[in-house]
Enzyme design. Structure first.
Site, PDB file in Angstrom:
ATOM      1  N   ASP A 166       0.782  -1.241   0.000  1.00  0.00           N
ATOM      2  CA  ASP A 166       0.000   0.000   0.000  1.00  0.00           C
ATOM      3  C   ASP A 166       0.816   1.295   0.000  1.00  0.00           C
ATOM      4  O   ASP A 166       0.558   2.192  -0.772  1.00  0.00           O
ATOM      5  CB  ASP A 166      -0.932   0.031   1.221  1.00  0.00           C
ATOM      6  CG  ASP A 166      -1.801  -1.211   1.337  1.00  0.00           C
ATOM      7  OD1 ASP A 166      -1.631  -2.142   0.522  1.00  0.00           O
ATOM      8  OD2 ASP A 166      -2.664  -1.253   2.229  1.00  0.00           O
ATOM      9  N   GLU A 401       3.323  -9.196  11.458  1.00  0.00           N
ATOM     10  CA  GLU A 401       3.032  -8.789  10.085  1.00  0.00           C
ATOM     11  C   GLU A 401       4.334  -8.412   9.356  1.00  0.00           C
ATOM     12  O   GLU A 401       4.552  -8.775   8.213  1.00  0.00           O
ATOM     13  CB  GLU A 401       2.069  -7.596  10.128  1.00  0.00           C
ATOM     14  CG  GLU A 401       1.470  -7.218   8.798  1.00  0.00           C
ATOM     15  CD  GLU A 401       0.461  -6.073   8.942  1.00  0.00           C
ATOM     16  OE1 GLU A 401       0.384  -5.473  10.043  1.00  0.00           O
ATOM     17  OE2 GLU A 401      -0.242  -5.781   7.963  1.00  0.00           O
TER      18      GLU A 401
HETATM   19  C1  GLC Z   1      -2.741  -4.608   3.907  1.00  0.00           C
HETATM   20  C2  GLC Z   1      -1.575  -5.011   3.020  1.00  0.00           C
HETATM   21  C3  GLC Z   1      -2.062  -5.980   1.960  1.00  0.00           C
HETATM   22  C4  GLC Z   1      -2.747  -7.146   2.639  1.00  0.00           C
HETATM   23  C5  GLC Z   1      -3.813  -6.714   3.649  1.00  0.00           C
HETATM   24  C6  GLC Z   1      -4.315  -7.847   4.508  1.00  0.00           C
HETATM   25  O1  GLC Z   1      -3.700  -3.895   3.221  1.00  0.00           O
HETATM   26  O2  GLC Z   1      -0.961  -3.908   2.427  1.00  0.00           O
HETATM   27  O3  GLC Z   1      -1.007  -6.426   1.157  1.00  0.00           O
HETATM   28  O4  GLC Z   1      -3.311  -7.980   1.674  1.00  0.00           O
HETATM   29  O5  GLC Z   1      -3.311  -5.743   4.500  1.00  0.00           O
HETATM   30  O6  GLC Z   1      -3.262  -8.523   5.106  1.00  0.00           O
END
Ligand code: GLC
Length: 431
Positions: A166, A401
């Site tokens: 993102d 994460e």
């Molecule tokens: C965030 C991350 C994305 C992921 C999501 C759920 O939006 O940037 O890559 O898929 O979280 O984990």
């Protein structure tokens, strides 16, 4: 923690995030089903519970639009507190949206065909393949038809959320050049469970919301979107993942006795486009291309290594990526204050931030892509080193994460599903 205990712990994480047929990425921060998360989770599940892995794929495909698009989020029926909520997308009423399912209106990196092949390799099931193959093909067709109308071999993304990374350093300039007007009011939910210093900024969020608002105003008509979206990018990571998924799709087609010419055509065109358009010979890097401004994006991010995973680099390009960049302590290699491979951006980037989400931290999926790429290109020792560092990070800090490459501290959400799923894959298939 030894490998056996780590494997058990990883399975526990997936079990605790199992919502029944699908897996949430993390319990508080991400309560819905995400596209590439589920594909990566299915790869992990394929090693010990292929039936459950199949269910993960089926549940994601429940959200597939009739035009072939597989959305980036499929919303859980009851779960409040996440921004953007299902209503935000205004996808209800759109004729392509499946009845009874609430989805976002954008997509995410297409790893799913790769996951289906992994499941099939571990537990061959022709019935499952027959069932899901048409959906995989329809998604890839959508990507080439709607997002690559000129037939170049590169699918565009129209929102940073489609990249999966993102707040990547790659989007800083593109977003800064925008002038978001009439941003609808909204309230962020992502900084409740995770500190704001580890999340995108408000300025970035305004632009995410602005871009999503433009997409919903265009009612997700891709011709309108391609003609008008201020964010229109040919992303290295997204397209490398698509290429690898096409290799896997071709293998599945061959196994089913389906024609492979269409997929072969995509494979050839994408390979050519990577060399011609995304490779920067001066810098020795694969760079994203900003279609709107017709310029390469000069940011150096971990995505530059994804072509190795997809077989898209020539031997000399691979040597330069590894020798000049991955092993360079000023960019990606550990040294002094930075102990771990592979940060999400070059440490030389002016936008580098070792704790902020996709701006610098180590992610298990980034490392996994790099490891598989190095193995493919004949760098087994470096792959083994990054693999053992990845396992060490998780064994020490937990299934977080992402991780601070400086001290290995865990950041972002805890008990994060794809960190667990890919640790399983790395343990079960060392290389
Ligand atoms: C965030 C991350 C994305 C992921 C999501 C759920 O939006 O940037 O890559 O898929 O979280 O984990």
């Amino acid at each position: 923690m030894d490998d056996g205990a780590l494997l058990e712990a990883a399975r526990d994480v997936l079990a605790s995030n199992d919502v029944g047929g699908w897996t949430k990425p993390a319990s508080h921060q991400y309560p819905h089903q995400w596209n590439w998360d589920s594909a990566l989770i299915a790869i992990g599940l394929s090693w010990f519970d292929p039936d459950r892995a199949q269910a993960e794929v089926r549940s994601l495909l429940r959200g597939q639009w009739s035009d072939g698009m597989v959305p980036h989020i499929i919303y859980a029926p009851r779960s409040a507190g996440y921004f953007p909520p299902a209503e935000f997308w205004q996808t209800q009423g759109n004729r392509a949206v499946p009845a009874g399912v609430r989805t976002s209106g954008i997509t995410q990196p297409p790893i799913l065909a790769t996951a289906v092949r992994a499941i099939h390799q571990r537990a061959p099931d022709a019935g499952f393949l027959r069932e899901v193959y048409p959906s995989l093909l329809a998604w890839h067709r959508w990507l080439f038809r709607e997002r690559d109308p000129a037939g170049e071999g590169l699918a565009c993304i129209v929102h940073p959320w489609e990249s999966g990374m993102d707040n990547s350093v790659c989007w800083v300039g593109v977003l800064a050049a925008m002038d978001p007007i009439d941003v609808p009011p909204y309230r962020r939910g992502d900084t409740i469970h995770v500190g704001p210093d580890q999340r995108p900024t408000d300025t970035e969020y305004d632009r995410y919301v602005y871009l999503a608002d433009l997409l919903r105003k265009a009612e997700y008509d891709q011709t309108t979107v391609l003609a008008s979206s201020p964010f229109l990018v040919e992303d290295v990571l997204f397209n490398a993942i698509l290429q690898r998924a096409n290799e896997d799709l071709r293998a599945l087609a061959a196994e089913l006795g389906e024609p492979t010419e269409e997929v072969e055509g995509w494979l050839v065109r994408t390979k050519d486009a990577f060399r011609r358009k995304l490779w920067d010979e001066d810098r020795g890097l694969f760079l994203d291309y900003d279609v709107r401004s017709r310029r390469s994006i000069q940011e150096n991010s971990v995505g530059t290594f994804a072509p190795l995973y997809a077989g898209l680099a020539g031997e000399s390009e691979a040597r330069r990526l590894v020798g000049e960049h991955l092993l360079n302590p000023a960019e990606y290699a550990p040294e002094g204050g930075s102990r771990y491979f592979v940060p999400t951006a070059s440490k030389e980037s002016p936008h580098w931030d070792g704790r902020r989400y996709w701006r610098g931290p180590v992610w298990v999926n980034g490392n996994w892509l790099v490891i598989r790429g190095l193995q493919r290109y004949g760098y087994p020792e470096l792959a083994a080193q990054i693999r053992s560092q990845t396992l060490e990070l998780v064994a020490t800090a937990g299934f977080r994460e992402h991780f601070d490459p400086g001290n290995g501290e865990g950041c972002g959400a805890s008990n994060f599903s794809w960190s667990a799923a890919l640790v399983i894959d790395l343990l079960m298939s060392p290389g």
